[in-house]
Write a protein that holds these residues in place. Structure first.
Motif, short mmCIF file in Angstrom:
data_model
loop_
_atom_site.label_atom_id
_atom_site.label_comp_id
_atom_site.label_asym_id
_atom_site.label_seq_id
_atom_site.Cartn_x
_atom_site.Cartn_y
_atom_site.Cartn_z
N SER A 237 1.12 61.69 50.51
CA SER A 237 -0.18 61.34 49.95
C SER A 237 -0.65 62.38 48.95
CB SER A 237 -1.22 61.16 51.06
OG SER A 237 -1.49 62.40 51.66
N LYS B 255 0.63 61.85 45.42
CA LYS B 255 -0.09 60.82 44.65
C LYS B 255 -1.43 61.32 44.15
CE LYS B 255 1.25 57.58 47.75
NZ LYS B 255 0.72 56.71 48.74
N VAL C 147 -6.49 62.80 50.34
CA VAL C 147 -5.25 62.79 51.12
C VAL C 147 -5.50 62.34 52.56
CG1 VAL C 147 -4.22 64.59 49.70
CG2 VAL C 147 -5.37 65.23 51.80
N GLY D 252 -2.88 60.35 54.42
CA GLY D 252 -1.75 61.19 54.83
C GLY D 252 -2.08 61.98 56.08
#
Lengths: 316, 369
Positions: free
Chosen positions: A208, A211, A239, A242
């Motif tokens: 995550s 990205k 994030v 994640g």
């Protein structure tokens, strides 16, 4: 040209529109089931069936030597956290079971938090490497998975025991005067669990974070946010998926850990996994083992649902 | 170099002195900026124009604080800020891809800077409303940024950067992702906002038309250096270097002999033998030089006798508002003349016809290189 007319021609005899349509739908449904069947077989065979057996066993009586008697009883579910006194038959708390469950939940939570604290900077470090280097660092993180868990756990034992590396180094440096007792303690189990499950935290965090648009971080700095505020207000919310995934991936296997507790905890610091194993082994109480397994599953699922719901609600 | 703006506004907002920025080390190092010095004045719309890789974005990021100079100074209102992190500079940026916080609403995005500055809630709310009104997005205050179109996101990004009332607003190619119509609209909007707020805008673009239409002054950059600074008109009419002349607009290049230098003007003897007056850059010396003539500063005539140049019409391209005549000169060089179309203008020139070219007053500009 529509599908109906093609079908009519293929059969030679003209079909009415409705009939042709019905035939097409029927064939499509049949095809769909046929194509789905491998997946259905796998789901039933290795997912639903074993679960059904465990659910069934948990409501049966204990067999004489092992296995189950085909008699319905709620005894195993009662025995989860309560026990009958062997002399006066009164119902009391089963302190052994309760302490094992609490220890399991506590150790799993601690593992989750520790791996998160250690994994976050690790994932951030990997994300900020040049693109060509990231796979190398990820490989290093995944490397322990290439060896057997038993071997890794025994190597932890070499580190943690009284004349192990940790004690030797600390003695040599003069930090301690006599060896610390690390092995066969909750601490040892916790260290082992963190070591084992850290990669499972780093991977989703990295996924995550990769990205994450670093322009957002710059935008945060640009708008007068300090480093801590950028972390809290920009990076963490971005994030979050994640973090949730990493926590789930660590918490679930950690709460059911078996090998780590068995080897590093000695016989005395059991976790739920060991308790279940005992029921199918020395205690020969399959129904109780099944009930504990299901109980753990329910606890984890409830915890997950609550956790994910709260996290998502916060995000909106 | 003096321009209209520098004469009007006395105080300097941003000053950059001998800025050098090197990325990487050893053989792999790249010099993004190679000694840039420039003063940007208060309340000025200043544009950094250049092709990609010219260092314009690096310069902007250094003013913002995302990059730190290898050597040189960045001054804001006379104070050195080169060493300060971005969050300690009263400078805000509009990012190329907007960089709106996806987990916040439009209002939260715009209020973020003020919140971080520790303003109280009522003031933030007031300022957010005010800024949203300025970008005409009042009704979107509670929307998620993902629910907005590109143009709307652009406005929110602008509002977010303007809300904390920065000394200088930096814009990193903010219009490049918009379609042509929206881009034209935003160009006018940006100019209006700069007027309304009185904030210094530093705008980065590779689009010469954008630079010419919006800016008070333009700095043309190439290879980590500013090649020419001036008002759009000055840059367009009096380019001093081949690169600047080539990068901005269409241009004809000719060779000639410079003589009779008199201050900033001189005479050019062209290959055809005729002499024409020309404007000179600083430090021009007599001898062979390159001169530029914009296509619209030349005229065609049917009588080649008293023209400065003669040639043959090769191609005629009709553009509606004007017509481009592609000529081949006697020297073999090509030359383009652009003439505005009149309602009654006939077809005086055909492909293949011999024509003369005359220059309008002050049309010939001598280049340094």
């Amino acid at each position: 040209m529509s599908a109906e007319t093609t079908l009519a021609h293929a059969h030679g005899a003209p079909l009415t529109g409705a009939e042709a349509e019905a035939a097409t739908v029927k064939r499509e449904v049949r095809n769909r089931w046929f194509l789905l069947s491998p997946a259905m077989l796998i789901i039933c065979g290795i997912g639903i069936m074993p679960l059904a057996i465990i659910i069934g066993y948990s409501f049966m009586e204990q067999g004489n030597y092992a296995g189950v008697k085909w008699e319905f009883t709620l005894e195993s579910w009662m025995n989860l956290i309560t026990e009958r006194d062997i002399f006066d038959d009164t119902l009391g708390w089963n302190h052994a079971h309760i302490s094992i469950m609490l220890r399991s939940i506590g150790l799993a939570l601690m593992t989750m938090v520790t791996t998160l604290i250690m994994g976050f900077p690790t994932a951030y470090f990997i994300t900020t490497r040049p693109e060509g280097q990231r796979n190398f660092w990820l490989f290093l993180i995944a490397l322990p998975f290439f060896s057997n868990l038993l071997v890794r756990t025994f190597s932890m034992m070499l580190m943690l025991r009284d004349d192990g590396y940790i004690n030797n180094v600390l003695l040599f440096l003069g930090v301690i005067d006599e060896p610390m007792i690390l092995i066969y303690t909750n601490t040892a189990v916790a260290i082992g669990l963190v070591f084992t499950y850290l990669p499972l935290m780093v991977m989703p965090l990295y996924a995550s974070m990769e990205k994450l648009n670093f322009n957002l971080v710059e935008a945060g700095y640009d708008l007068y946010a300090s480093r801590f505020q950028v972390l809290k207000r920009v990076i963490l919310p971005s994030v979050k998926p994640g973090i949730i995934a990493g926590c789930i991936l660590v918490f679930i296997p950690a709460i059911g850990a078996y090998v780590t507790a068995k080897i590093l905890g000695g016989g005395k610091n059991l976790m739920i996994g060991n308790l279940i194993a005992n029921q199918f082994g020395t205690s020969r109480d399959w129904p109780l083992g099944s009930a504990i397994s299901l109980f753990m599953m329910i606890v984890v699922m409830i915890a997950l649902i609550v956790y994910v719901r709260n996290s998502l609600a916060e995000q909106d | 170099m003096t321009s209209k703006s520098s004469a009007n506004s006395s105080s300097v907002a941003i000053e950059v002195q001998g800025l050098i920025k090197t990325f990487g080390t050893g053989d792999a190092s790249v010099k993004a900026l190679d000694g840039v010095s420039v003063s940007i004045y208060e309340n000025e719309f200043f544009t950094l124009l250049g092709p990609s890789g010219c260092g314009k974005t690096t310069l902007l990021r250094m003013i913002a604080g995302f990059e730190h100079p290898t050597s040189g100074h960045v001054l804001l209102g006379g104070d050195h800020i080169g060493h300060l992190p971005p969050f300690m500079r009263p400078v805000n940026t509009v990012f190329q891809n907007y960089a709106l916080f996806p987990h916040m609403t439009v209002g939260e995005n715009i209020g973020f800077g003020l919140e971080m500055l520790g303003k109280d809630k009522s003031e933030i709310a007031r300022k957010v409303d005010q800024t949203l009104a300025m970008v005409r997005m009042e009704e979107y205050v509670n929307r998620k940024t993902s629910q907005l179109s590109g143009g709307q996101q652009q406005r929110v990004a602008l509002a977010r950067a303007l809300a904390p009332e920065p000394r200088v607003l930096l814009l990193d190619e903010p219009l490049s992702a918009l379609d042509l119509k929206l881009r034209k609209e935003m160009q006018i909007e940006l100019k209006r906002m700069q007027h309304e707020t009185g904030i210094t805008f530093v705008f980065v673009t590779h689009d010469q038309e954008e630079a010419l239409t919006m800016s008070d002054r333009v700095a043309v950059m190439k290879d980590g250096l500013i090649r020419q600074i001036g008002a759009p008109r000055e840059i367009y009419d009096h380019p001093t270097e081949r690169f600047v002349a080539h990068f901005i607009g269409e241009t004809n290049f000719l060779e000639g002999e410079l003589h009779d230098i008199n201050g900033s003007t001189g005479m050019i003897k062209l290959a055809s033998g005729s002499n024409v007056p020309a404007s000179l850059p600083d430090e021009a010396a007599a001898g062979t030089v390159t001169v530029v003539v914009r296509p619209e500063h030349a005229l065609l005539s049917t009588s080649p006798d008293n023209a400065s140049l003669t040639g043959e019409v090769k191609t005629i391209v009709y553009f509606g508002t004007d017509t481009h005549y592609h000529l081949e000169l006697e020297s073999g060089d090509s030359f383009v003349v652009r003439m505005q179309n009149q309602r009654d203008s006939g077809t005086d020139y055909q492909e293949g016809s011999k024509v003369g070219i005359t220059f309008k007053d002050n049309a010939v500009q001598v280049l340094k290189d």
